[in-house]
Scaffold this motif. Structure first.
Motif, mmCIF file in Angstrom:
data_model
loop_
_atom_site.group_PDB
_atom_site.id
_atom_site.type_symbol
_atom_site.label_atom_id
_atom_site.label_comp_id
_atom_site.label_asym_id
_atom_site.label_seq_id
_atom_site.Cartn_x
_atom_site.Cartn_y
_atom_site.Cartn_z
ATOM 1 N N SER A 118 0.839 -1.199 0.000
ATOM 2 C CA SER A 118 0.000 0.000 0.000
ATOM 3 C C SER A 118 0.873 1.247 0.000
ATOM 4 N N ASN A 150 -7.031 2.348 10.502
ATOM 5 C CA ASN A 150 -6.779 2.064 9.087
ATOM 6 C C ASN A 150 -5.786 3.081 8.529
ATOM 7 N N VAL A 158 -3.649 0.311 -2.819
ATOM 8 C CA VAL A 158 -3.256 -1.061 -2.513
ATOM 9 C C VAL A 158 -3.174 -1.890 -3.793
ATOM 10 N N TYR A 183 -7.936 -5.965 4.871
ATOM 11 C CA TYR A 183 -6.554 -5.688 5.294
ATOM 12 C C TYR A 183 -6.213 -6.464 6.568
#
Length: 537
Positions: A118, A150, A158, A183
């Motif tokens: 990411s 996050n 990503v 994730y």
């Protein structure tokens, strides 16, 4: 070990729901990538605008349409139909910077063990005309950092390795924070990497899902809660606690800021502010009371009488009404709204569970497939993965049937013939249902899959099937049946439904009349539909 492809294909999947006016800019950003080996897949999630026209006017763009099931289902469809070794998911209202694909791909090619990489992004505020960089530095312990919050922030930053997504799909039952959930699940099992290069732009406007603060707060807390039983170390437990506090603070601060600006809050915003505001738990007055009691005491401070009354109504729904105080409303009748399972009101409620199950298991619909009655689901979910489609019908009333007979006794069908069997809402119409399941096991190839759905709480047909509507099944019954008829095989038996959807189905409400949040809630004490995935040993 296979040799690494020097210039692998990267699939960019763009789910789109009524963002046709932004879609061209998203597509153009992919066309401008410095890395050339890219396929673009647009999955139209039931749009009613010009999404299809915009997608199809661009040469090379692959377009798929599905009924509106949400972005997670659209992304899962994109995964199934994509061919790239690596995948990127770009929302239709966002865009990539020119080096995005090349930058992320370089990291994944250099470090084969990584599940995803990411990067960072810019926030683009359309109305204010400003751009704010979002750059976070995370060099290690990525799972622990994700428990705290996050840090990725934008999904298009990503890039996933395809082989990882073969084991992890998006959870279509979530209405928000689907990416965050993915994730966490991946980072719990695999190494991942984060870098500080900005690779994408996240456009903020009034239609963003992230603007729905109650939804985002609720789903963020739910997603984090799912990790609770995965925690292994003191550090992870501490990060989890910090994460829950951080999400509460982040979203309730947004609601408080809105209130302080003297902007009106909706009843659900008030509900969530009162429920999650951490300061409430510090008040001695409320230290021994329940959340509902706290909120009831706080209602009097809401300036709008309309909001107060509606919030009282919502809170009343969180507790059982007192005897004699049940509001029957439209259900106060002897006859249903529809005697056609809701087909005349937008479709049956149970179709949601059936079709979401088949959507999730679409990878199994391949090779030679047998479906009972007709082959509509084979075509819909199998597509070009199906090499031969067969239809078994109990009589010759369907001219497209390739096999005629009763599946409970079908010696004319050879053993080990089919890669997949689809039996939706059929088993309850067969008196010898055990015989039918034995036949299914016999005619499946080893490794083949049976996709089965059966009703439990259901109306009984008024027409063609009324005289042969024999059975209803619970999940417990199906588990026993699978043990008996699919010996030593793998079987996943899942109940779907809740009190609301069971009542709605019995009364003949149409699927479109039932809110999504009511459909996705599951209570095994009220089983509307049972789904079974059985793989022959």
């Amino acid at each position: 070990m296979a040799a690494r492809t020097p210039h692998p294909l990267v699939s960019v999947v763009i789910p789109c729901y009524n963002h046709g006016h932004h879609l061209q800019e998203a597509l153009d950003s992919v066309f401008r990538q410095t890395y050339p080996h890219i396929e673009i897949i647009v999955v139209d999630d039931g749009s009613t605008d010009d999404t299809k026209q915009v997608a199809q006017k661009n040469h090379g763009v692959i377009y798929y349409y599905q009924a509106n099931h949400g972005p997670s289902a659209a992304r899962n469809k994109g995964i199934r139909y994509s061919k790239g070794e690596f995948l990127v998911f770009l929302d239709a209202d966002d865009y990539l910077y020119e080096e995005a694909i090349a930058t992320n791909l370089a990291y994944l090619q250099q470090q084969e063990q990584l599940a995803f990489v990411s990067g960072c992004h810019d926030k683009v505020y359309d109305k204010a005309g400003k751009i704010v960089p979002e750059v976070r530095k995370v060099h290690q312990n990525h799972y622990t950092h994700l428990l705290k919050g996050n840090y990725i922030g934008m999904h298009a930053t990503v890039m996933y390795r395809r082989r990882v997504l073969e084991d992890f799909m998006f959870d279509y039952t979530l209405r928000g924070c689907e990416e965050y959930d993915l994730y966490l699940r991946i980072a719990r099992k695999h190494p991942v990497l984060h870098h500080t290069a900005k690779v994408a732009a996240y456009r903020l406007h009034h239609a963003n899902t992230s603007n729905n603060v109650p939804l985002m707060l609720h789903t963020a807390m739910e997603v984090l809660k799912r990790q609770e039983n995965q925690l292994q170390t003191t550090e992870e437990m501490k990060a989890y606690t910090e994460g829950r506090k951080a999400w509460q603070y982040y979203y309730t601060e947004q609601l408080l800021a809105k209130l302080q600006k003297q902007k009106s809050l909706s009843m659900y915003e008030y509900y969530n502010l009162l429920r999650y505001d951490p300061s409430l738990s510090l008040r001695n007055t409320f230290s021994s009371t329940s959340t509902v009691t706290i909120m009831n005491q706080m209602i009097k401070y809401i300036p709008s009488s309309r909001i107060r009354n509606k919030l009282k109504f919502i809170l009343a729904g969180t507790a059982t009404p007192r005897p004699g105080k049940v509001a029957l409303g439209d259900f106060n009748r002897y006859t249903p709204f529809s005697t056609q399972f809701g087909y005349d009101r937008g479709g049956p409620v149970d179709r949601y569970y059936i079709e979401n199950f088949l959507e999730q298991e679409a990878d199994s619909v391949k090779g030679r497939v047998l479906e009972i009655g007709d082959n509509s689901y084979t075509v819909r979910y199998g597509g070009d993965k199906v090499t031969q489609s067969d239809i078994l019908h109990v009589n010759n009333s369907n001219p497209k049937a390739t096999l005629i007979g009763d599946i409970s006794n079908a010696p004319q069908i050879p053993d080990n013939t089919f890669d997949c069997l689809i039996l939706t809402q059929t088993l309850h119409l067969i008196y010898d249902f055990k015989g039918a399941l034995h036949t299914c096991y016999r005619i499946l190839k080893p490794g083949g899959t049976m996709l089965l759905t059966v009703p439990y709480i259901t109306p009984i047909d008024y027409g063609e099937w009324e005289d042969v509507w024999y059975w209803s099944f619970t999940d417990k019954a199906l588990k026993r049946l699978m043990q008996e008829t699919f010996p030593k095989s793998t079987a996943e038996v899942t109940p779907h439904g809740n009190a609301f959807t069971a009542a709605a189905f019995l009364y003949g409400m149409g699927l479109q009349e039932v809110p999504l949040d009511k459909l996705v809630f599951n209570d095994p004490h009220y089983q509307v539909t049972i789904t079974v995935k059985a793989i022959k040993s």
